[in-house]
Design an enzyme around this catalytic site. Structure first.
Site, PDB file in Angstrom:
ATOM      1  CG  ASP B 143      -2.508  -3.289  -4.376  1.00 58.49           C
ATOM      2  OD1 ASP B 143      -2.536  -2.404  -3.500  1.00 58.49           O
ATOM      3  OD2 ASP B 143      -1.773  -4.289  -4.306  1.00 58.49           O
ATOM      4  CG  MET B 188      -1.034  -0.996   1.990  1.00 52.04           C
ATOM      5  SD  MET B 188      -1.939  -2.544   2.293  1.00 52.04           S
ATOM      6  CE  MET B 188      -1.006  -3.227   3.684  1.00 52.04           C
ATOM      7  N   GLY B 189       0.050   0.627  -1.834  1.00 48.70           N
ATOM      8  CA  GLY B 189       0.113   0.813  -3.296  1.00 48.70           C
ATOM      9  C   GLY B 189       1.544   1.044  -3.721  1.00 48.70           C
ATOM     10  CD  GLU B 245       3.034   0.036   0.043  1.00 46.93           C
ATOM     11  OE1 GLU B 245       3.740  -0.320   0.990  1.00 46.93           O
ATOM     12  OE2 GLU B 245       2.209  -0.732  -0.515  1.00 46.93           O
ATOM     13  CD  GLN B 300      -3.763   0.683   3.471  1.00 45.66           C
ATOM     14  OE1 GLN B 300      -3.991   1.436   2.551  1.00 45.66           O
ATOM     15  NE2 GLN B 300      -2.645   0.764   4.174  1.00 45.66           N
TER      16      GLN B 300
END
Lengths: 415, 415
Positions: B143, B188-189, B245, B300
Site C-alpha cells: 500500500d 487494492m488500496g 477499491e 498484485q
C-alpha cells in the site's frame, strides 16, 4: 503469376495467437519465389469487408515482427463475425471480388471453433465457384476444445499461467495458516474444463492445493460441495478450490445463473456475478469460515509473464506449417497436432478437415475425471505437463514488457 | 554472553516480505561473533505466544534460504494480532518471560502499520521494565502508506505487476478495436491510492490507456464519471479505467457499499461486491457499451512473475540494515528510506520513530493528482518509475515457479 497471401485473426485472443501470425507471415515472406504480397486483415473478415488490411512486409523490415511474436492479444485486431449459412448470400460474392481485386491465392485464418466455421464456409464457397483460393485454418484457443488435434496453441501458456498463479494464491492464502480459510479460484471454460484441470499442475506434494477441482464435465451439487470443503479443511486448513466458470447443476443450470436469479443491482436489474462469487457466499453462509473468491479473468489469456516456450514454438510452427500445406494444394483444412510420445514429449503436424472441427467441442474425457468429480487423474497430468514447459524471456522497457503496437491509419497507435 | 535473535512477519504478505526476512536472517547468521541463535516466529507474535518458532540456521545450511528470497507470501506465517494498549496487561509479562527463556536480545518484526504498532508497544514495554531487548521494525506493505519513509518494500513489485498487467489488459481489450468498450480495473488500496496511481506506468504514448485513474484521495462522483467515460471513448474506443477499491463519494461512502446496499444474494443477505463490479453495472446501464470489470485481487501482492529487482534489493537491504542498527543499540525504530536523487535513482537507509509511524497513513499528495481527479501528475511518475526497474529471474521447476515451503512439526509441508 505469383499470387498474394492474406492472413487474419478472429475470436478471443491468446498469449500466442501473435506467434501463429508470426509463423504464417515469416514463412510466407521467406518464399518470395512462391508468393507475392503478404497482407494482414484488420479485424478479421469483418474488417476486410470494409477494406481494412495492411502490407506485412514493412513489419519484417523494421524488426517489429520479432516484437509481435511475444505480444499478447491479436496484433491485427479481431472480430466475432459469423458468415451466413447460405452460400448464395451476396457477402460471399463481395468477399471473393475483394480477394480477386487483391489477387489473393492463399487465405489463412487463425482462430478457434467459430473461425474454423469461417474457414469451412469460405473453402466450400471457393469449391462451389471453382476458385483456386486455398483456405487454411490455424488453430488457436486457450479453451483447448477443438477436436481432431491433440491440443491447441494458446492452451499451454494459459495452463502455465493458471498453474503458477494458483501456486502463488495458495501461498498467499496460507500465510494465516493458524486459521481456517477457503479460497475459490474461478477459471475460464464454459463447456470444457481443460483450463480448470490445469490448476492441478500447481501441486507440489501429496495433498497440496488445489485440493478440489470442479469441471463443467460433471454436474455440480452444492450440498456435496459443502461437505467436501468441510472435510478437506480438516487436513488442509487453507483450502484452495478451483472451478470452471461453467460449472452447472444436474439440470444444466449454470451456478452463476443461480446468483443472478436473486441478486439485484442498484438499478433493480439482475446482478451478474460469477460462479466463484456465488460459492464464496455459499461457503460463508454454510461454514462460517474466512472465504475469498478470485476470478483469473482475462489475465489467463493475455499475460506475457508465463508464456510457455513449448506453446509458443508450436504456435509459430503451426502457422509456418499452414503455409507449406497451402503451397502443396491443401484447402479447407486446419493444422492439427498429433502426439507421438509423452516422454520425451514429441508431436507431429498434420491437417484435419475443418468441416468436422467447426461443429464440435472437445471436453475432458470422463475417464480422466475422478468418480466424485473433484479431481483429475494422472493421465491428465501426463497429457498437460509437457505443454507448460519452458519459458520465454519477454523484452522489458521502463520496467514493463515491451510489446508491438499497430499504428492506425491516422498515425496514432491502436492500443 | 551472546544474545539470541528472533524475527517475525505480520499482516498481509507482499512479493518481497520474504526478501526482508532473508536480509535479517542472512545478516544475523553472518555475525556469529555478535549473535547466538537466530529464531523465526511462526505466525508472528500470536504464534510466538503459543511457543511456535523455528531455528533459522538449518535453512541457510540446506540452501533453502536462497529460495525463500524469491518466494512470495510470508514464509514464517503471519498474524493479525493487536497487542493491548495497556502496557500493564499480563500478555506483556508473558511475552517477556518467553523472550528471557530464549535469551532473546534482538527482536525484528517485518510488517506495515499494525506491525509497527506492535514494535512500538514492545519497545515501550521494554523501556518500562528496563529490558535490554532491542526492538526494530522492518517496513513492508504494497500500500506504500507508511509515513517517515520515501516508500515501502513491497510497493515496487506490486506497482510493476499492476503496470504490466494493465498494459496486457489494455491490449486484450483492444483486439475488438472496431467496437467501443470499457474495461474497469479494480486495484487494492482502501485509503491510499498509490497502487492505482501506479497503473499510469503502463502508458506507452500520449493518450494511451489507462486514460482515467481514480484514487480514494479524491471524492468520486458517478455522474461526472459517466460523462468522462463517454467523452474519453471518442478518442479511445477501447477505454481502460483504473480505480482504487476504496473510491468513495463526497459523504465518504465507499462505492462498493452502494452496491451491497441493494444487491441481495441467494440467501437474502447483502451481496458483497467490489467497486469495479458496481461501476461495470453503472456503465452498462448508462452508456450501453460493452463493459467488463477486472479485480486484480491478491495476485498484485503475491505474483512472483513481476518482482522488481529494485524492490527486492531494497527489501533485503532494509532487513540487513535493521540488524546493523540493533547492534548499534537502536530500539523502537523502523528502517526508513531517504531518497537522495531521482535520476540516477539513489536512496539511503535511516531509522524513524515507530511511535509516529504506527498511527499515521501516507496518502498520495493532492498536488500529484490532477484537478479533476482522473489522473496523476508527472511528479508521481518521476517518483514511482525507479521503483519498478529491473527484473528477478525466479527458478522454475516442472513449468511453474520453484518456491520454498516451510515444513510443519508433523513433517508435512505448510502450504
Amino acid at each position: 503469376m505469383k499470387k498474394n497471401v492474406i492472413v487474419g485473426q478472429s475470436g478471443g485472443p491468446t498469449a500466442v495467437i501473435n506467434a501463429s501470425l508470426y509463423g504464417v507471415v515469416y514463412e510466407a515472406l521467406n518464399r518470395e519465389d512462391t508468393f507475392g504480397t503478404v497482407y494482414g486483415m484488420i479485424n478479421g473478415i469483418e474488417g476486410f469487408l470494409s477494406d481494412h488490411y495492411i502490407d506485412m512486409k514493412p513489419l519484417e523490415i523494421s524488426g517489429e515482427l520479432e516484437l509481435v511474436k511475444n505480444t499478447p492479444g491479436s496484433y491485427l485486431g479481431s472480430c466475432r463475425y459469423k458468415l451466413p449459412e447460405d452460400l448464395n448470400d451476396s457477402v460471399y460474392v463481395q468477399l471473393f471480388e475483394k480477394f480477386e481485386a487483391l489477387d489473393i491465392g492463399y487465405f489463412f485464418y487463425i482462430g478457434g471453433n467459430d473461425s474454423m466455421d469461417t474457414v469451412s464456409k469460405l473453402s466450400r464457397y471457393a469449391r462451389k465457384v471453382s476458385s483456386d483460393i486455398r483456405v487454411i485454418g490455424i488453430p488457436k484457443t486457450i479453451d483447448n476444445d477443438l477436436v481432431e488435434t491433440d491440443h491447441t496453441p494458446g492452451f499451454g501458456s494459459a495452463a502455465k499461467y493458471i498453474a503458477s498463479t494458483v501456486r502463488e494464491i495458495a501461498i498467499d492464502a496460507s500465510v494465516y495458516d493458524n486459521k481456517k480459510s477457503v479460497t475459490i479460484v474461478e477459471i475460464m471454460g464454459r463447456h470444457a474444463g481443460w483450463l480448470a484441470a490445469a490448476s492441478v499442475l500447481a501441486r507440489k506434494f501429496e495433498g497440496d492445493n488445489p485440493v478440489l477441482v470442479y469441471l463443467p464435465e460433471s454436474d455440480f451439487n452444492q450440498d456435496v460441495f459443502i461437505s467436501k470443503v468441510r472435510k478437506s479443511m480438516e487436513k488442509t486448513p487453507n483450502l484452495v478450490v478451483c472451478i470452471s466458470e461453467g460449472i452447472h447443476d444436474k439440470n444444466g443450470t449454470f451456478i452463476c445463473e443461480l446468483a443472478s436469479d436473486v441478486g439485484v443491482d442498484a438499478f433493480g436489474h439482475k446482478m451478474l456475478t460469477g460462479s466463484g462469487k456465488y460459492l464464496e457466499n455459499l461457503v460463508k453462509e454454510r461454514l462460517g469460515v474466512k472465504v475469498r473468491s478470485i476470478e483469473l479473468n482475462v489475465c489467463q489469456r493475455c499475460s506475457s509473464s508465463m508464456l510457455s516456450k513449448t506453446d509458443q514454438k508450436e504456435a509459430i510452427a503451426s502457422g509456418a506449417y499452414g503455409v507449406k500445406c497451402a503451397i502443396e494444394g491443401e484447402t479447407g483444412k486446419m493444422i492439427a497436432f498429433k502426439r507421438e510420445k509423452d516422454e520425451p514429449y514429441t508431436i507431429g503436424y498434420t491437417t484435419a478437415d475443418v468441416d468436422i472441427i467447426c461443429n464440435k467441442e472437445k471436453t475432458v474425457p470422463d475417464e480422466w475425471i475422478t468418480k466424485d468429480g473433484t479431481d483429475v487423474s494422472d493421465e491428465f497430468i501426463t497429457y498437460a505437463k509437457p505443454l507448460i514447459q519452458g519459458e520465454v524471456s519477454v523484452a522489458m522497457e521502463d520496467g514493463v514488457p515491451k510489446f508491438a503496437y499497430r499504428r492506425t491509419k491516422s498515425g496514432s497507435s491502436k492500443f
